[in-house]
Enzyme design. Structure first.
Site: not given
Length: 468
Positions: A345-346
């Site tokens: 994620e991210c």
């Protein structure tokens, strides 16, 4: 269960919530209390400061991610497991700010109401006298549920404070529980994603010690403790995953994970440092062994892993170091090419790209599991709460996934697997790459928002182990 608790809130961001929260935590710890801390909302950095002060993990509570019962249960569960004497929550933004201009949901006032937590409102008293009365009265009168129980006056002198306190308490139905003078040598510096991280701030411990010294003189700690003690009881926490006799399917799933001795590599270092601690606790409760490694410092992945987790952080500050660690990049790519199950994620999503540009536009090779480049845009991109819809996780349809985005980078390959819907607006977009072995994108994931998400991850790992 009985839990003494208090929330620190303010009329707006930049009012000193984190500074005063850290000072109160430090003061309580100094007085011998076993104190726990919680942050309202999806913030990663403020809990790092709490953790630095109290020495144990701070947690997030978020009424967008979780329903009311789950929110209360997480508060009670974490308090009971840590055996804390008092919980201190830090609010988010302004006290009534929530998901939109017409909605206080997911804000500090919402969390205070859901958890029946007394609130101390920080009010900036610099440059005013009687004019502070309508400002405070407005907050008191606007409440649907009267949680504000006390006022802390910020940026006021010791000489003026007694007269300000007397004026407020004589004209308004609230108690003033202390003040904070101007503290120029206790400032916590910021950068684009919020405060700088604790380890980056010079003489942080000395600043916290000076802050605690000041608050010991300026806060009425007995009054604060009395308000915290008056908080209503919480429901007793539910049994841990796999320990509820009414849910035998959870025990069966937990036992399968434990029998298979699942080991998941967790990227954790100065570049990858944004974690919801409840996510990690949930995995451990199910029986997962989390094995930490550093994409910056380690030469290769740990041995005998079944899965990989890459969370967010500040990879843009360490692009050169990550790129120059060629053996680690190759180790990750080889594992993914061989079918290792991975969620990213991210910041972790950025690391998996072929190319990552730094903030100056310099391009560096990365892992290469995600086609194309990721690049700095110079401004905040997709920001705030979203609900991921119409997609599958490792081939499973698990329903909506509530999540959050906050990033200045973008990608040539954001993915099309899900529709991201803003909860308080009509805006939506496609995002997330989701296949048989890789689930990655910009959204930050909170597992209690949809517990089928981590289960789908683990089920896919179990299937791969069974097939191998």
């Amino acid at each position: 269960m009985k839990l003494d608790r208090i929330m620190i809130a303010a009329p707006a961001s930049g009012s000193g919530k984190t500074l005063i929260t850290c000072g109160l935590l430090s003061l309580l710890k100094r007085k011998g209390f076993n104190v726990g801390s919680f942050k309202c909302g999806p913030d990663f950095i403020d809990p790092m400061f709490h953790t630095k002060v109290i020495g144990t993990k701070s947690r997030n509570l978020d009424t967008f991610f979780t329903d009311h019962a789950t929110t209360r249960n997480l508060l009670a569960k974490n308090a009971a497991e840590s055996n804390i004497d008092i919980a201190v929550m830090e609010g988010v933004m302004g006290y009534f700010d929530g998901m939109g201009l017409n909605d206080s949901r997911a804000g500090a006032s919402d969390l205070a109401g859901v958890t029946d937590t007394p609130v101390l409102l920080i009010v900036n008293a610099k440059g005013c006298s009687r004019s502070i009365l309508p400002a405070i009265k407005g907050f008191l009168d606007f409440q649907e549920k009267p949680c504000i129980k006390g006022i802390i006056l910020n940026r006021v002198s010791a000489m003026l404070y007694p007269r300000m306190k007397e004026m407020i308490e004589s004209e308004l139905d609230t108690k003033v529980v202390g003040y904070v003078p101007v503290l120029k040598d206790c400032i916590l510096e910021s950068r684009h994603l919020g405060l700088m991280m604790p380890d980056e701030i010079s003489e942080l411990q000395e600043k916290l010690d000076r802050l605690s010294d000041e608050l010991e003189k300026s806060l009425d700690l007995d009054a604060i403790l009395s308000l915290a003690k008056n908080a209503p009881e919480l429901p007793d926490p539910k049994p841990k995953f796999g320990e509820d006799p009414s849910r035998p399917e959870e025990k069966e799933f937990r036992d399968r994970v434990r029998e298979n001795k699942i080991r998941i590599g967790l990227a954790r270092d100065e570049a990858f440092c944004f974690f919801y601690e409840d996510n990690l606790s949930l995995l451990r409760e199910v029986g997962v062994e989390l094995v930490e490694f550093s994409p910056i410092h380690d030469k290769k992945l740990p041995e005998n892993l079944d899965g990989l987790l890459f969370h967010g952080g500040y990879p843009e500050l360490y692009v050169k170091e990550m790129s120059e660690n060629t053996s680690m990049r190759q180790s990750v790519k080889a594992a993914l090419d061989a079918g290792m199950i991975c969620m990213a994620e991210c910041g972790g999503f950025l690391y998996l790209h072929e190319i990552l540009e730094d903030t100056e536009g310099n391009a560096y090779p990365m892992v290469g599991a995600v086609p194309g480049r990721a690049f700095y845009t110079g401004r905040l991109q997709r920001f705030g709460y979203i609900t991921l819809k119409e997609g599958a996780v490792f081939g499973e349809e698990i329903g909506d996934i509530r999540s959050h985005e906050f990033h200045y980078f973008d990608s040539e390959h954001n993915g099309e697997a899900f529709l991201a819907q803003k909860p308080a607006a009509k805006r939506n977009w496609r995002c997330v790459n989701s296949g048989d072995t890789l689930f990655c994108g910009f959204p930050h994931l909170y597992y209690y928002a949809n517990q089928e998400l981590p289960k789908a991850f683990l089920r896919r790992i179990l299937k791969r182990k069974a097939d191998s």
